[in-house]
Design an enzyme around this catalytic site. Structure first.
Site, PDB file in Angstrom:
ATOM      1  N   LYS A  59      -5.271   6.050  15.026  1.00  0.00           N
ATOM      2  CA  LYS A  59      -6.314   5.216  14.419  1.00  0.00           C
ATOM      3  C   LYS A  59      -5.683   4.010  13.763  1.00  0.00           C
ATOM      4  CE  LYS A  59      -9.899   5.652  10.856  1.00  0.00           C
ATOM      5  NZ  LYS A  59     -10.558   6.522   9.910  1.00  0.00           N
TER       6      LYS A  59
ATOM      7  N   CYS B 221     -11.417  10.922  -0.344  1.00  0.00           N
ATOM      8  CA  CYS B 221     -11.717   9.579  -0.858  1.00  0.00           C
ATOM      9  C   CYS B 221     -13.212   9.362  -1.110  1.00  0.00           C
ATOM     10  CB  CYS B 221     -11.155   8.501   0.058  1.00  0.00           C
ATOM     11  SG  CYS B 221     -11.485   8.715   1.809  1.00  0.00           S
TER      12      CYS B 221
ATOM     13  N   LYS C  34      -2.176   7.244  11.302  1.00  0.00           N
ATOM     14  CA  LYS C  34      -3.260   6.442  10.736  1.00  0.00           C
ATOM     15  C   LYS C  34      -2.613   5.252  10.047  1.00  0.00           C
ATOM     16  CE  LYS C  34      -7.233   6.782   7.622  1.00  0.00           C
ATOM     17  NZ  LYS C  34      -7.970   7.713   6.736  1.00  0.00           N
TER      18      LYS C  34
HETATM   19 ZN   LIG Z   1      -9.516   9.286   2.739  1.00  0.00          ZN
END
Ligand SMILES: [Zn+2]
Length: 328
Positions: A252, A122, A199
């Site tokens: 997370k 990302c 996540k």
């Molecule tokens: Zn990412």
């Protein structure tokens, strides 16, 4: 016969006895410090939404790592911010890209410091998604297998630079097995994988996107991050990562997901890490700045809860301060 009476809980009354039977104690080596290294800055740049956290210039990263080690930390987690982004995320896996150079710099200064690298696309994609995407009119798709191939190449290039642990944070299917296979094929059989097993698509990632300059340009990440409502699904995801060869499982965010952390640790019995994320950090900082509570006490309480819930490793922006506070 003498009547049994309910006796007072004496162990709690004296500080010495209280310390003697304390179940959870924090150590400097529980903590991992995330560091952001940016090719776009020549000296440290403050991240407005995260007081006390900075983007570091490539020339500063070894100094910062050394300070972390001197404070007593054993590990850092590196994120990179490249000057150029494209649709293949080529700065993620180029041999001389920002993270690869940072790893070399840190390892030559502090060979014993464990360097964990974030493996995702990302920060390197022009569109800010974690994978290769295809637009279909209004909708976009993340192409899983194409993404996994790039992630595996990224992990190998990090290992080649000297990383000890690679941490795929993308949540694509099959990426742990693909990374393991690629690492082994390249001779990096000792490099460990810390997988983001659970996540969640969380509201608490906001400040990180400023820190890593990685907000998605369109859409959101809910097609590949998990629904906060689902716990059993998190366990199924973690089971897949275990089967694929993950060495450390990561949950997370942290505080809103203590139940997940506990269940993952209990179920798999593997080293388990938790990421106390940017929004959680910002929230506590803001609360302390407003006089709602004392920062250090609040941070200790939160970190203790994470360890009590099963965390073997805690990734936190307070890592260095915690190490110093513990030493005091
Ligand atoms: Zn990412």
């Amino acid at each position: 016969m003498r009547k049994l009476v309910h006796r007072p809980r004496r162990l709690r009354r004296s500080p010495a006895l209280r310390n003697l039977v304390r179940e959870t104690a924090l150590n400097a080596h529980d903590f991992v410090l995330p560091l952001f290294v940016s090719e776009k800055v020549t000296s440290r740049k403050a991240i407005a939404s995260m007081p006390g956290v900075f983007q570091l210039a490539p020339s500063e990263i070894a100094d910062e790592a050394e300070r972390a080690r001197d404070a007593g930390l054993q590990a850092i987690l590196l994120f990179g911010i490249p000057t150029t982004k494209d649709e293949e995320a080529s700065a993620a896996y180029a041999e001389n890209a920002v993270v690869q150079q940072a790893v070399r710099a840190v390892k030559s200064r502090c060979p014993d410091l464990v360097v964990i690298t974030d493996v995702c696309l990302c920060e390197y994609m022009s569109h800010g998604h974690c994978g290769v995407t295809r637009l279909d009119g209004e909708h976009f798709h993340v192409l899983n297998d194409e993404t996994v191939e790039l992630l595996a190449g990224t992990a190998v290039s990090h290992a080649r630079a000297g990383a000890d642990i690679v941490a795929p944070s993308d949540m694509m299917d099959g990426r742990v097995a693909a990374i393991r296979e690629a690492l082994d094929a390249a001779g990096f059989t000792d490099i460990a994988i810390m997988s983001y097993a659970a996540k969640f698509a969380s509201a608490f990632y906001g400040p990180f996107r400023e820190a890593a300059e990685s907000p998605p340009q369109f859409g959101d990440r809910r097609s590949y991050q998990m629904d906060p409502a689902n716990a059993d699904e998190a366990l199924r995801e973690a089971a897949l990562d275990v089967d694929e060869g993950a060495d450390i499982l990561l949950v997370k965010p942290a505080l809103p997901y203590l139940d997940i952390l506990w269940r993952v640790r209990e179920r798999f019995g593997k080293p388990t890490a938790v990421y106390h994320v940017s929004g959680e950090y910002a929230m506590l900082k803001a609360g302390a700045a407003n006089g709602c509570f004392e920062e250090r006490a609040a941070v200790f309480e939160v970190m203790t809860s994470l360890k009590r819930a099963g965390a073997d490793l805690i990734i936190t922006y307070w890592a260095k301060e915690l190490a110093e506070w513990i030493r005091e």
